[in-house]
Design a protein around this motif. Structure first.
Motif, PDB file in Angstrom:
ATOM      1  N   SER A   9      -1.729   8.147   8.321  1.00  0.00           N
ATOM      2  CA  SER A   9      -3.191   8.114   8.236  1.00  0.00           C
ATOM      3  C   SER A   9      -3.648   8.102   6.779  1.00  0.00           C
ATOM      4  O   SER A   9      -4.840   8.077   6.503  1.00  0.00           O
ATOM      5  CB  SER A   9      -3.798   9.327   8.952  1.00  0.00           C
ATOM      6  N   ARG A  10      -2.696   8.125   5.848  1.00  0.00           N
ATOM      7  CA  ARG A  10      -3.036   8.145   4.423  1.00  0.00           C
ATOM      8  C   ARG A  10      -1.962   7.386   3.644  1.00  0.00           C
ATOM      9  O   ARG A  10      -0.771   7.566   3.886  1.00  0.00           O
ATOM     10  CB  ARG A  10      -3.136   9.582   3.922  1.00  0.00           C
ATOM     11  N   ALA A  33      -9.607  -0.112   4.080  1.00  0.00           N
ATOM     12  CA  ALA A  33      -9.041   1.027   4.811  1.00  0.00           C
ATOM     13  C   ALA A  33     -10.153   1.886   5.410  1.00  0.00           C
ATOM     14  O   ALA A  33     -10.057   2.325   6.571  1.00  0.00           O
ATOM     15  CB  ALA A  33      -8.164   1.871   3.884  1.00  0.00           C
ATOM     16  N   ASP A  34     -11.227   2.122   4.655  1.00  0.00           N
ATOM     17  CA  ASP A  34     -12.360   2.892   5.178  1.00  0.00           C
ATOM     18  C   ASP A  34     -12.943   2.231   6.415  1.00  0.00           C
ATOM     19  O   ASP A  34     -13.276   2.901   7.403  1.00  0.00           O
ATOM     20  CB  ASP A  34     -13.457   3.026   4.111  1.00  0.00           C
ATOM     21  N   VAL A  41      -5.568   5.384  -0.979  1.00  0.00           N
ATOM     22  CA  VAL A  41      -5.898   5.637  -2.377  1.00  0.00           C
ATOM     23  C   VAL A  41      -5.187   4.590  -3.227  1.00  0.00           C
ATOM     24  O   VAL A  41      -3.965   4.413  -3.111  1.00  0.00           O
ATOM     25  CB  VAL A  41      -5.466   7.047  -2.816  1.00  0.00           C
ATOM     26  N   TYR A  42      -5.943   3.887  -4.050  1.00  0.00           N
ATOM     27  CA  TYR A  42      -5.406   2.786  -4.849  1.00  0.00           C
ATOM     28  C   TYR A  42      -5.662   3.091  -6.327  1.00  0.00           C
ATOM     29  O   TYR A  42      -6.808   3.140  -6.758  1.00  0.00           O
ATOM     30  CB  TYR A  42      -6.080   1.479  -4.444  1.00  0.00           C
ATOM     31  N   PHE A 267      -2.227  -5.712   1.498  1.00  0.00           N
ATOM     32  CA  PHE A 267      -2.695  -4.616   2.358  1.00  0.00           C
ATOM     33  C   PHE A 267      -1.816  -4.499   3.602  1.00  0.00           C
ATOM     34  O   PHE A 267      -1.435  -3.389   4.014  1.00  0.00           O
ATOM     35  CB  PHE A 267      -4.153  -4.891   2.746  1.00  0.00           C
ATOM     36  N   GLU A 268      -1.481  -5.631   4.183  1.00  0.00           N
ATOM     37  CA  GLU A 268      -0.634  -5.603   5.385  1.00  0.00           C
ATOM     38  C   GLU A 268       0.774  -5.125   5.057  1.00  0.00           C
ATOM     39  O   GLU A 268       1.376  -4.366   5.833  1.00  0.00           O
ATOM     40  CB  GLU A 268      -0.584  -6.994   6.022  1.00  0.00           C
ATOM     41  N   HIS A 269       1.309  -5.527   3.903  1.00  0.00           N
ATOM     42  CA  HIS A 269       2.636  -5.042   3.505  1.00  0.00           C
ATOM     43  C   HIS A 269       2.626  -3.534   3.295  1.00  0.00           C
ATOM     44  O   HIS A 269       3.563  -2.838   3.688  1.00  0.00           O
ATOM     45  CB  HIS A 269       3.075  -5.731   2.215  1.00  0.00           C
ATOM     46  N   PHE A 270       1.570  -3.006   2.690  1.00  0.00           N
ATOM     47  CA  PHE A 270       1.501  -1.575   2.396  1.00  0.00           C
ATOM     48  C   PHE A 270       1.324  -0.734   3.661  1.00  0.00           C
ATOM     49  O   PHE A 270       1.897   0.346   3.775  1.00  0.00           O
ATOM     50  CB  PHE A 270       0.326  -1.269   1.465  1.00  0.00           C
ATOM     51  N   THR A 271       0.491  -1.212   4.579  1.00  0.00           N
ATOM     52  CA  THR A 271       0.057  -0.377   5.705  1.00  0.00           C
ATOM     53  C   THR A 271       0.587  -0.802   7.068  1.00  0.00           C
ATOM     54  O   THR A 271       0.519  -0.022   8.019  1.00  0.00           O
ATOM     55  CB  THR A 271      -1.482  -0.366   5.787  1.00  0.00           C
TER      56      THR A 271
END
Length: 290
Positions: A9-10, A33-34, A41-42, A267-271
């Protein structure tokens, strides 16, 4: 028994580069993300501001990995230098020889490149229907330039003429492009005036024009109305090149679309979650207007 792995979730992420204080990447990723209802956090890791250089990349990556970062983006001038400090490259990053996204997981660092898709999507969406790609001149053959060059090949560019002060680098890029896409498809430019005189479009893949790097890679007197001109720089949105190209009557395309689409891929790779490029683009434009 199947082991259950809850979706985090973070997420901790960020950007490594030089002179990047004006970057809107933190806003792009955090606002997306929001909108999806979780926390991201970036952080900016501006090596110029920290008095660091490429020699500090190994310990910076070690620190981020130990701190539990999901991954980081990489921008000018480290997209190629960072490769030596990774464990694995995605097929596309290996093909291009440039990394803009690193994912940390299971004690490993995997390099990806989302710039190719980002640039190609921007061209498809931003240039008028029927725009020609018989011959394209590109300024710059570094990490970003390698990605835009591969993207141009996927757009069926007939001949790509590459200019870069580092002749060895641009020659190696041409050899790589021709090995993948066909002999003669990419050539080292010899004379900028004649190259642009025969071109349908111009791509600036250098940092010239961005905050901290004033100027233009293309002399004003070489611009003419039947050219399309695009820049990968997005801050400022209208670079000197685009301003002069617009005054000359050229079709112009700024770097915002590439920024949004590459960010959506990162974003997709990170999350592991899909981003909404339209929402990200709207947020991006709103932030620029503030």
């Amino acid at each position: 028994m199947t082991q259950f792995h809850p979706v985090p979730s973070r997420y901790l992420t960020g950007l490594i580069g030089r002179d990047i204080q004006a970057s809107l990447s933190p806003f792009l990723h955090e606002s997306e993300a929001d909108a999806q209802g979780f926390r991201l956090v970036y952080r900016l890791f501006d090596l110029a501001a920290e008095g660091m250089d490429a020699g500090d990349l190994p310990r910076l990556l070690d620190a981020l990995q130990l701190a539990g970062f999901a991954g980081v983006n990489v921008t000018h001038p480290y997209k190629q230098a960072v490769i030596a400090h990774l464990d694995e490259l995605s097929p596309q990053a290996a093909q291009i020889g440039s990394v803009n996204t690193i994912v940390f997981g299971d004690g490993r660092r995997i390099g990806h490149n989302t710039d190719v898709q980002g640039f190609a999507e921007n061209l498809r969406a931003g240039l008028p229907s029927g725009s020609q790609f018989r011959k394209v001149v590109q300024m710059g053959g570094g990490g970003a330039g390698a990605a835009t060059a591969h993207a141009l090949m996927t757009m069926d560019t007939g001949t790509l003429v590459l200019f870069d002060p580092n002749t060895d680098r641009v020659r190696d890029l041409c050899v790589s492009l021709c090995s993948y896409y066909g002999e003669g498809r990419a050539i080292v430019g010899q004379d900028l005036s004649s190259g642009i005189g025969e071109a349908d479009g111009i791509v600036n893949a250098t940092p010239l024009g961005m905050v901290g790097y004033p100027g233009s890679a293309v002399p004003r007197d070489l611009l003419r109305p039947d050219l399309w001109v695009t820049d990968i720089v997005y801050f400022p949105l209208e670079t000197q090149l685009l301003r002069e190209a617009k005054a000359a009557g050229c079709v112009t395309l700024d770097g915002s679309g590439m920024t949004v689409h590459q960010a959506a891929g990162a974003f997709e790779h990170f999350t592991g979650r899909h981003a909404d490029p339209r929402r990200m683009a709207a947020n991006f434009r709103a932030a620029l207007a503030d």
